[in-house]
Every structure is written in C-alpha cells, then in structure tokens.
Design an enzyme around this catalytic site. Structure first.
Site, short mmCIF file in Angstrom:
data_model
loop_
_atom_site.label_atom_id
_atom_site.label_comp_id
_atom_site.label_asym_id
_atom_site.label_seq_id
_atom_site.Cartn_x
_atom_site.Cartn_y
_atom_site.Cartn_z
N SER A 212 0.88 -1.12 0.22
CA SER A 212 0.02 0.06 0.14
C SER A 212 0.83 1.12 -0.12
O SER A 212 1.70 1.33 -0.77
CB SER A 212 -0.93 -0.18 1.27
OG SER A 212 -1.89 0.81 0.98
N HIS B 121 -7.83 -5.18 -0.79
CA HIS B 121 -6.19 -4.46 -0.44
C HIS B 121 -5.58 -5.29 0.27
O HIS B 121 -4.62 -5.10 0.37
CB HIS B 121 -6.82 -3.06 0.06
CG HIS B 121 -5.56 -2.31 0.11
ND1 HIS B 121 -4.97 -1.94 -0.80
CD2 HIS B 121 -5.09 -1.66 1.29
CE1 HIS B 121 -3.95 -0.99 -0.62
NE2 HIS B 121 -3.96 -0.92 0.75
#
Length: 702
Positions: A560, A675
């Site tokens: 991320s 994610h």
C-alpha cells in the site's frame, strides 16, 4: 485539443502548464491498464501470472513454505481473538474446514477455557455455497442489545459491501430487514429499530473520494427513500458518517464529517432535530465516551475558548453535558478540559479504548508498548500502568461497554502472542498463549538508530541469529505514512522461513508513521514526503555500514503506502538494493487521485492538480522516475483485481513500463482479497510463500 488550448493562452501559459502535460493520460502508453476489469487488461494479467508463477512455484522451497504458512494459519491452537459485548465474546474464525470463515460466540466464562464451546452464528462457507456468491466477511454493526446485527459481505474482498440484517437469536437473515445493495456504505445500528447510514443513492450522493456524502436515519418499516436526511457534506470531503458512543447504558449518537483524511468535524443532536458542532479544531480526534466525558486527542496544539493550552498528542476529556449546554443554550463558560495522559518526547498514544469502568490507553515508549488504566472517581482521574509483559507490543484487544472485562494482547518478534483478561481490577491474567512456531532460542532482537539525511535519528529493529557471522540476506520492511506505527510482532513465516534459515529481518520506524506521535507523522507530509524515503534509505545504508548485510543481499518489502515507499527507494537508491517486493502499491502519484479511493489521501500526499504540488510529486513518483538506462534491482509486484481502494492499476502500469524498459520484473495479480490481496488462508499462504521464495532466490538465502 490540449495543444490548441495551450496555444490560445500563449507561451507563458504553455510553460506554466508544461509540467502537467508531461505524463498526462494522452502520453501514458499504459493508460489502458487502468480499466480494472476490462478484457484486454485481464488478458495481460493472465499472461503475466503465467510467466511469473512457474519460476517461483517450481522452486523446491515453495511447497514446504506454503504448507508451513497454511498450517500455521489454519492451526486449531491459534488464539481466537474476539470482541467483548455484554456477557459474550464474538469471534470470526477461519481454518481448513471453514476457509471463508464462521462468525461465532461464547460466554466470557467459557472463553477462558483452553477449548471453549462456541456457538456458530453464521457459516460463511455454507452461505456462499447456498447463494452461489463469492462472499468475503467484512464485519458487523450490531445494535446495543446485540439482538440484531447488520452484516457486511463483500464480493471478492473489495471495500464495496452488501449490508443485510441478521437476527442473532434465530440465526437467520431477515427477509424484510434492513438491506443495502452493494456499495461503499457506512452504517451503524443505533438501536434495534434504527439505522444511521450513508450509501450510494445515485448522482451526488458520494464524495469525490468515493465514500458517502449524506447521513440518513432509517427506521424499521420505513422505505429506504423515506429515510430522513441528518447531515450532508460537500463533494471534496472524504466522507460523512455516523457513529454511536456508549458509556454503560448511556448512548450518544454522533456524526463525523471527514473534511480530509486527518481533519474532521463532530456533531451531536440538538433539541429541535438539529445537530450542533463540537467547538474543537479539525485536528481533534474523538476517542470515546466515559461517564459522559468526551475523550479527544489532537494532531496539533490548541488553545481552547477558555484560554487553556493543550498540546498535540495529549489525551483530554470534556464533560458532554456542560459542552452541550454551552453550545445549545449559550450558558456558562467553555468547560475546562481534564488532561488524562501526556506522552513524552519519544512516546505516543497508540490507541484509546473505553470500557464501562475505565479508559485504557496503549502507549509507545521508543516503539515499545505499555498500557495505562485511567479511572474517574469523585471528579478526579487516576492513572495506573498495568502489569503486562515488557519489551514488545501491548495492545488493547477489546473492552466491554457493558461490563468490567477487558482483553489485552502481547507479542514480540521472538515471543509468541498471548492474551490477558482483566476483570476490572487492573490485574491482567494470562488466559491464552500461542505455541511457538519456531525455535527462537538462537535468535536475538536489537534496536539500532540510523541517521537520516537531515540528521534525524531513525530507530529500527533487527531480528537475526545470535551466531551470525558477517553480512547475511536481509529483508527490510517499512511503511511511513498515515500516522501508522510499525511495532514488534510475532511472525511464524519470518521466524521459520527466514531468520531460522540464516536471514535477517529488519523493521524501520521511519517518519510519516505514528511511532512518536503526530509530529513524527506530519514531518513527512506532502512537500516533506521525501523525508520518509530518505529515512528508509538511511536505514538500508546503516545496515550495510554495520556489516549486517550488503547491497546484493538487501531486499525491501512494503504494501500500500509501503509499496510507494519501496518503489520510490528502488528508483532513488537502486545501488543499495538486491531485490524488491512491492505489494498492492501506490506508484503513479501524478494520477493517484483519479484511481480508486485516491482522492481521500490528498491530505497525506498533496493534490497533483495543483501545479506546484505536481512539480514536487513528480520528483519522486516512481512511475514518472523509472528510467530505461538505469539499473534497478529485480522487483516482484503483487496486487489483486478486487482491490477497489488502491486498485491493481498502479502495479500493472509500473510492471508494464519496467518490462518494456528491459528491467528484471515479475508481476502477480490475485483475483480475490481486496486491498489485502488475499481473501482466505490459502491465498495468504500463497502470497507469503511466493515472497519468501523470491527473496531467497534473489538475495542468496539457502
């Protein structure tokens, strides 16, 4: 069209806008990969996976690594962490028999046993099979009574969810209950018959970040379109959402308008159906309610209307009733704040959790954890540091709004996770321990400091074999963003598959994180972003200087924002690196606000629509700085098609560009997982095994 517009404004305008024209969508040969679910991009993904996976999965180490990680993830002797609520502990559990998982509960008394008897509430594997849906669990929002819950289910693991009402007693979804179709909704059950929520109502109902802009109140039996509007924000807000605070039997509804990722306004009900705003700066963070005392911390120093000065990072309390009277009726003076906890210069408040009888604060002192119990009696607050293990991470696992119980977790790099129960007497007792997954007797943890480019001291942890002689293959991990602290953790994979085999693991506490409070975070915001990259590179250089590793043996990994970190350091300092694993990353920072939920992170990175900000971002944005004639370490990109937050777009484009430039790059995109890039234990084990095999191949670990 663009050239015609620039010609109209003359040479000056063209020069001013020239930086924006560079790497525009018109100039980006890989813009087509931004069509996340398009046939052509998915065909490209399939081809990349076919090229990347065989070289890793055919390695003799892959299958044993995969089997070990999967066994650890599925093990029956894991700690079943759960949430305290009334007399129960609620837990979501995945194992080999239930890869999608079961939501279950047991009594607090039963939970303390070595093998508790659990009551299954929802079997997600059965539900998914019965409904022929790829459901991934995304949690619940339950009424205070725990009679009804709103269950959040994602198709594939993305942030968009379907919301369905569940009756706990009958263990059934209600056919005529509250229901929201798939969207990035925000919803809370205020009571058994009332829901406060925001969702996608159509045009204009979502912010530019892709989150709800409207909060409505919905009563049982009422049509969705008849729900009452309570508050609305503007398009540029990150989101507007509802919340409830509980202090024993007392409940308080609230609304949070998130103006940016780090700025918010808080509203509470007035006397005539209106909502009054808490008179605090937008840098205030609401932390809970205890005995009708509102708790806050601050990201910046503040002077209250009464002249009281409160520093950033401090936990303080304001009496709700006095504050409401001051705001609604204009009576009395602005109430005096009570200072509950003020961290020192190399400390920070990591978490605040309110229980029925106390407020618990987890604190980091030089990145080592401790917990304090704060109690209010006779108008005065007391502070007691709890007797929990030292030298690692201490977390507040759960507090009970309706009872005295609280759960604490402890772990370190070499000590398995353990769970403690406190019955409200500030005497935590050990109730569960994770068996050791590797032999740590021959390992050690050392904390060092590196000096960054501006002289700041950057702490980092080194986990290594005690008998290690000379430099060794090393994995350096970091994050450096969003005020997220990286603290010691117990990892079966790193311990068994890396350190036990002669490798070194390093965790860096760089600026941009929250390890030393708000100032540590703001030091790397926007036009100071380079400091985070410099800090990480400084740790890498310090590892080489100390002889812990060499450039050919140093690998870096991050996900991320951490993916942005490692891909940037790769482009800026390839000479100190031997390999890179870049997971679910941000990379194209010139277009990040137009991809996924990127617009919500402008407060962190700045807005590339601002020409001056774009000029700065372009100095580091990896996608704009990777060059054909520069030698980079081999890099492995990992992402997921179902990630609707960062999206797989960044990794796709960077991998395609680097491949076209002739660099050593492989790419893997999982379908599920959102994610996290993994929706179940098998997918998580696969990602872990692929990562360790890749690093072993590139860094020379046997």
């Amino acid at each position: 069209m663009r050239r015609a517009v620039l010609a109209m404004f003359g040479l000056f305008a063209a020069a001013f806008a020239g930086a924006l024209a560079e790497n525009s969508p018109m100039d980006d040969p890989y813009i087509w990969l931004e069509d996340t679910h398009g046939a052509k991009p998915l065909a490209w993904v399939k081809d990349q996976n076919a090229k990347s996976l065989p070289g890793l999965k055919s390695d003799a180490r892959y299958q044993p690594h995969y089997d070990f990680v999967l066994a650890a993830l599925d093990a029956k002797d894991r700690i079943p962490y759960g949430g305290l609520d009334h007399n129960h502990v609620y837990n979501y559990w995945q194992d080999a028999s239930h890869p999608k998982g079961v939501w279950r509960r047991t009594t607090i008394a039963e939970y303390q046993k070595a093998d508790p008897a659990w009551e299954t509430l929802i079997d997600l594997d059965k539900l998914a099979a019965d409904e022929k849906e790829n459901w991934v669990w995304k949690g619940t929002s339950c009424a205070p009574s725990m009679a009804r819950c709103l269950v959040h289910l994602s198709r594939g693991g993305g942030d968009a969810v379907v919301v369905r009402e569940f009756d706990v007693a009958s263990k059934n979804f209600l056919k005529d209950g509250f229901f929201l179709k798939e969207a990035k909704s925000d919803v809370v059950m205020a009571d058994d018959n009332t829901v406060l929520f925001g969702t996608d109502f159509g045009a204009g109902s979502m912010t530019s970040s892709g989150y709800p802009r409207l909060v409505k109140e919905w009563h049982r039996g009422q049509k969705l379109e008849d729900a009452k509007l309570l508050k609305e924000g503007v398009d540029s807000d990150v989101s507007v959402s509802a919340f409830t605070l509980h202090a024993g039997s007392y409940a308080l509804k609230g609304i949070q308008r998130s103006v940016s990722f780090f700025e918010a306004e808080y509203f509470f009900p007035g006397q005539k159906g209106d909502w009054w705003q808490v008179p605090l700066p937008r840098t205030a963070i609401i932390q809970g309610l205890h005995q009708q005392q509102l708790l806050f911390t601050l990201r910046a120093d503040w002077t209250s209307p009464s002249g009281q000065k409160i520093g950033k990072g401090i936990l303080f309390a304001l009496p709700y009733q006095d504050l409401a009277k001051f705001m609604i009726e204009g009576k009395g003076a602005f109430p005096q704040a009570a200072i509950l906890y003020a961290p020192g210069p190399r400390a920070s408040i990591e978490n605040v959790s309110t229980g029925r009888d106390a407020v618990y604060v987890s604190v980091l002192n030089n990145v080592i954890g401790e917990v304090h119990a704060l109690r209010l009696s006779g108008g005065k607050w007391s502070d007691r540091k709890l007797p929990l293990p030292p030298g690692g991470t201490v977390s507040i696992a759960s507090t009970n709004d309706y009872g005295s119980e609280v759960l604490f977790g402890f772990e370190s790099f070499l000590e398995p996770s353990s769970l403690y129960l406190d019955q409200g007497k500030d005497s935590p007792a050990l109730i569960k321990s994770l068996p050791a997954r590797f032999d740590a007797s021959g390992m050690e943890t050392v904390q060092y400091e590196a000096t960054s480019s501006d002289g700041e001291k950057i702490p980092y942890f080194v986990v290594r074999p005690k008998t290690l002689k000379g430099p060794a293959p090393t994995i350096l991990n970091g994050y450096g963003g969003f005020e997220v602290s990286r603290t010691p953790f117990y990892s079966a994979a790193y311990g068994k598959l890396w350190v036990a085999r002669g490798g070194v693991y390093v965790l860096a506490n760089i600026r941009g994180g929250g390890e030393f409070g708000p100032a540590w975070h703001t030091a790397a915001l926007k036009t100071n972003r380079q400091k985070a990259f410099d800090d990480f590179a400084a740790v890498g250089a310090d590892l080489i200087k100390r002889g812990i590793t060499t450039p050919k043996q140093l690998g870096i990994v991050g996900g991320s924002n951490g993916g942005l970190l490692v891909s940037t350091v790769m482009t800026q300092h390839p000479e100190i690196l031997g390999a890179v694993v870049c997971q679910v990353p941000l990379i194209d920072m010139i277009r990040y606000t137009q991809i996924g939920a990127g617009a919500s992170w402008i407060a962190e990175y700045g807005d590339p629509a601002d020409p001056k900000m774009a000029d700065y971002i372009r100095t580091y944005s990896p996608y704009q700085n990777v060059k054909k004639d520069k030698k980079y370490p081999p890099v492995f990109f990992v992402t997921a098609t179902s990630d609707d937050r960062v999206t797989p777009v960044h990794a796709r484009k960077m991998a395609a560009r680097m491949e076209e430039q002739g660099h050593d790059v492989i790419f893997y995109e999982n379908t599920d997982g959102g994610h996290a890039a993994a929706a179940n234990h098998k997918q998580a084990a696969e990602m872990s095994a692929l990562t360790f095999v890749y690093f072993a191949q590139k860094l020379g670990l046997p």
